[in-house]
Motif scaffolding. Sequence first.
Motif, PDB file in Angstrom:
ATOM      1  N   GLY A 713       0.846  -1.195   0.000  1.00 18.13           N
ATOM      2  CA  GLY A 713       0.000   0.000   0.000  1.00 18.13           C
ATOM      3  C   GLY A 713       0.877   1.240   0.000  1.00 18.13           C
ATOM      4  O   GLY A 713       1.669   1.469  -0.917  1.00 18.13           O
ATOM      5  N   ARG A 714       0.791   2.034   1.068  1.00 15.00           N
ATOM      6  CA  ARG A 714       1.587   3.255   1.177  1.00 15.00           C
ATOM      7  C   ARG A 714       2.881   3.027   1.954  1.00 15.00           C
ATOM      8  O   ARG A 714       3.640   3.978   2.179  1.00 15.00           O
ATOM      9  CB  ARG A 714       0.776   4.354   1.848  1.00 15.00           C
ATOM     10  N   LEU A 715       3.136   1.790   2.365  1.00 18.04           N
ATOM     11  CA  LEU A 715       4.350   1.491   3.117  1.00 18.04           C
ATOM     12  C   LEU A 715       5.444   0.994   2.178  1.00 18.04           C
ATOM     13  O   LEU A 715       5.198   0.169   1.307  1.00 18.04           O
ATOM     14  CB  LEU A 715       4.070   0.437   4.183  1.00 18.04           C
ATOM     15  N   THR A 755       9.726   1.747   8.693  1.00 19.36           N
ATOM     16  CA  THR A 755       9.073   1.782   7.387  1.00 19.36           C
ATOM     17  C   THR A 755       9.108   3.189   6.833  1.00 19.36           C
ATOM     18  O   THR A 755       9.420   4.152   7.546  1.00 19.36           O
ATOM     19  CB  THR A 755       7.618   1.288   7.503  1.00 19.36           C
ATOM     20  N   GLY A 756       8.833   3.290   5.563  1.00 12.38           N
ATOM     21  CA  GLY A 756       8.650   4.577   4.916  1.00 12.38           C
ATOM     22  C   GLY A 756       7.217   4.701   4.442  1.00 12.38           C
ATOM     23  O   GLY A 756       6.535   3.695   4.192  1.00 12.38           O
ATOM     24  N   ASP A 762       3.252  12.067  -6.898  1.00 10.19           N
ATOM     25  CA  ASP A 762       4.317  11.255  -7.473  1.00 10.19           C
ATOM     26  C   ASP A 762       4.662  10.046  -6.613  1.00 10.19           C
ATOM     27  O   ASP A 762       5.625   9.328  -6.895  1.00 10.19           O
ATOM     28  CB  ASP A 762       5.566  12.107  -7.698  1.00 10.19           C
ATOM     29  N   GLN A 763       3.896   9.826  -5.538  1.00 13.54           N
ATOM     30  CA  GLN A 763       4.092   8.669  -4.662  1.00 13.54           C
ATOM     31  C   GLN A 763       5.550   8.529  -4.204  1.00 13.54           C
ATOM     32  O   GLN A 763       6.162   7.460  -4.250  1.00 13.54           O
ATOM     33  CB  GLN A 763       3.652   7.383  -5.351  1.00 13.54           C
ATOM     34  N   ARG A 764       6.096   9.642  -3.734  1.00  9.73           N
ATOM     35  CA  ARG A 764       7.443   9.602  -3.186  1.00  9.73           C
ATOM     36  C   ARG A 764       7.376   9.384  -1.680  1.00  9.73           C
ATOM     37  O   ARG A 764       6.318   9.487  -1.059  1.00  9.73           O
ATOM     38  CB  ARG A 764       8.182  10.902  -3.497  1.00  9.73           C
ATOM     39  N   GLU A 765       8.513   9.099  -1.080  1.00 10.01           N
ATOM     40  CA  GLU A 765       8.581   8.834   0.355  1.00 10.01           C
ATOM     41  C   GLU A 765       8.460  10.151   1.119  1.00 10.01           C
ATOM     42  O   GLU A 765       9.308  11.045   0.970  1.00 10.01           O
ATOM     43  CB  GLU A 765       9.892   8.136   0.700  1.00 10.01           C
TER      44      GLU A 765
END
Length: 819
Positions: A713-715, A755-756, A762-765
Amino acid sequence: MFLLLLCVSAIAAAQPTTGTIRGQLKAGTQPLELATVTLPGTTFGASTDAQGRYELQGVPAGSHTVAFTSLGYQLQKRQITLAAGQTLELNAQLTAVPTSLADVVVTGVSRATEIRKSPVPIVVLSKREVNLNSNGNLIDAAVKGVPGLSAVTTGPNISKPFIRGLGYNRVLTLYNGLRQEGQQWGDEHGIEIDQYDIERIEVVKGPASLIYGSDAVAGVINMLPRLPNGPAGQLQGDVLSEYQTNNRLLGNSVGLHYNQRGWQYAARGSYRLAQAYQNALEGRVYGTAFQELNLTAMAGVEKQGGATHLTATLYDNRQEIPDGSRDSLSRQFTRQIAEGPQDDIKHRPLVPTADLSTYRINALHQRIQHYRLLSRSRLKLGSGEVQALLGVQQNVRREYNHPTAPAQAGLAVALNTYTYDLRYAAPTWLGLETTFGLNGMHQTNHNRAATDFPIPDYSLTDVGGYVYAKKTFGKLDLSGGVRYDTRLLQWADFYVGADSTTGFDRQLSATEANGGAPQFAAFRTRYQGVSASVGATYNLSERMLLRANVARGYRAPNITEVGSNGLDPGAHIVYLGNRSFQPEFSLQQDVGLSAYLPDAEVGVSVFNNAINNYIYQARLNDANGQPVVVVPGNATYQYQQGRARLYGAEVTVNLHPKTLPALAFNNSLATVTGLNKEVSLLETNGAAAKYLPFIPPLRTRSEVRLTSQRAWGRLTNTYVRAVLDYNAPQNRFYAVDDTETRTAGYALVGMGAGTGFLGGPDQREVLQLFVQLDNALNTTYQSHLNRLKYFEYYAASPNGRRGIYNQGRNLSLKVIVPF
């Protein structure tokens, strides 16, 4: 016939005698840009363009060797024959080498070099590896990641690095290449560098005197800050917050980076504060709280022909001074409220609980301020390059140790250091890379308004020059060089006498001394020495390397070893120097094997180090064997000089199976034995003098880490880890006059996860989270290199445990928000 010969000659002269070599380099299916194509032994060479293409024109006809090189890729050589007038198409595919092999270092070498090319063991620690651990300071972070590196500690924020059993002025610490000059001979303060600003740590294990001169006889630790390298014209940075439960440490840092058309700017501000640390046996340890402020600013320009960067830093640390005084029965900590004969150690009052759990710094503390201005430049001169480093530092250190006059500093010194380092990397000639260097420093120390004077005002001037060469013969890389150093150390008569208005001592002029003897009589001596190194790296295969190195190290005695004659209040030690000391010279042999296999990385390194004129501390006893007391309540140490030998090994085995890419099982072992080889000392003291002081015990460290190979997902970059850190008992210690005692072994268990988080269009960290639990079992232990182990006023203890113990269980939470 004459006319015919002229015509034949003209026709022959019109025929071409040279040709052209051109082609394309690829890595897999991708063109390889900025790779280098050369004809070894000639001046012909070119770099590939964005499409991986190159061209060498005007190459003499005949047989040639063509070499293709690129950082991170295996060297490839091809034999060709070029006909006159021919355009030869020569393409090549380069094979990537393992990341660990391709890493480029700048520490301990004359020019940027891949680790696989260095005959001296070098370890690189990335910022992410530092973030995985909870650290009281930057040196502790390096100790956890580098086998063979240890630290003498005085609480969580004070660590002195030791490499293979050697420390203090034998280990040179650098900030971005500038030698750190902050009265590092002292025990009770650490490295004046912002740990949140460091992007990378490079550790050289072994003598590096050839490149750096005196004080690098054991090795080098270079802490490198980040340079702006993000998208041009876009402000970037990060916000960091950290909390540790054991001493309630709070750490916050903000960094900014910007670059545009080659101009680069960076700034960072960091602040940390902590209460006294605690353990299961003693509760909170009085005198170990601290507050630390760091500010950094950098501006620079980087163009095709060279670069210049200017950096300014400020470090301000208020650090409490522990003394270990206790109630003789309850073992609760007490505090000093009187001085001299009125200070009855057995009847000091207990420390109130409120003073143990507070961020407020108590009256007895030290304040260390360090200012640094650093300029780094490089300029290309044809195929060569000139590098220049200029630095100015001021270190101001005050120790407040008078409970009846808390505003009066017991020790107050200001150290000014001017450093230079010039290098010329000459163009490669016949495959030989040669570098010429000149570096040194000028240093002055001034005592300020104080009451204790362990060292005099002095000046020190270092000058050293060297030549270093390197050449490749197929799979064999040879390198070596020679260096000459000279140091001038001097001071004038330094007088100390009583101040009738305060009752304390103060510095006197010669007139005020009125013919009295100076505490430090005038001194002027020049030290000099030659250091050298020769080493080889042999590529047994693309994944196996054999390295060997022999180096002669040089170290001139430092100011405290030669000139000390007084109390260092923060250390609670009276130091006595020796003016007759000669420079130390070491001869170290180092052999290592590295294997970078598909499923594992294995490294083995063994070393043997013989040192002449080895300088060390030892307690001073009188003719009856009783400790000499110059200042009541403080131990007296006198520096000694003799011969020593250190030998040991480091082993790393890191498993990362291809079939289980998420798994990493990392293991290391380090051991060193330090032997005292001074015959007279052994004859007088027997087995008690067999070993050297401050030698770490055998240590192993194992880590199991699972890292997700895909986003959940977002991790992203999610990991869990477990660590076992084992230190064996230290039964080999310097026992003369009870300078050291045996230390029991212990094992520490740690666990961590992190985790990040991805976000934005842009779905960056957008956030990084690190959680680490150290000493999970709350083990009560003493490190052999913990100075607090010897902070004890009584000959016996009701619970059978003497000295102060290390930190207990600690949970660390760290959050980083990049932007």
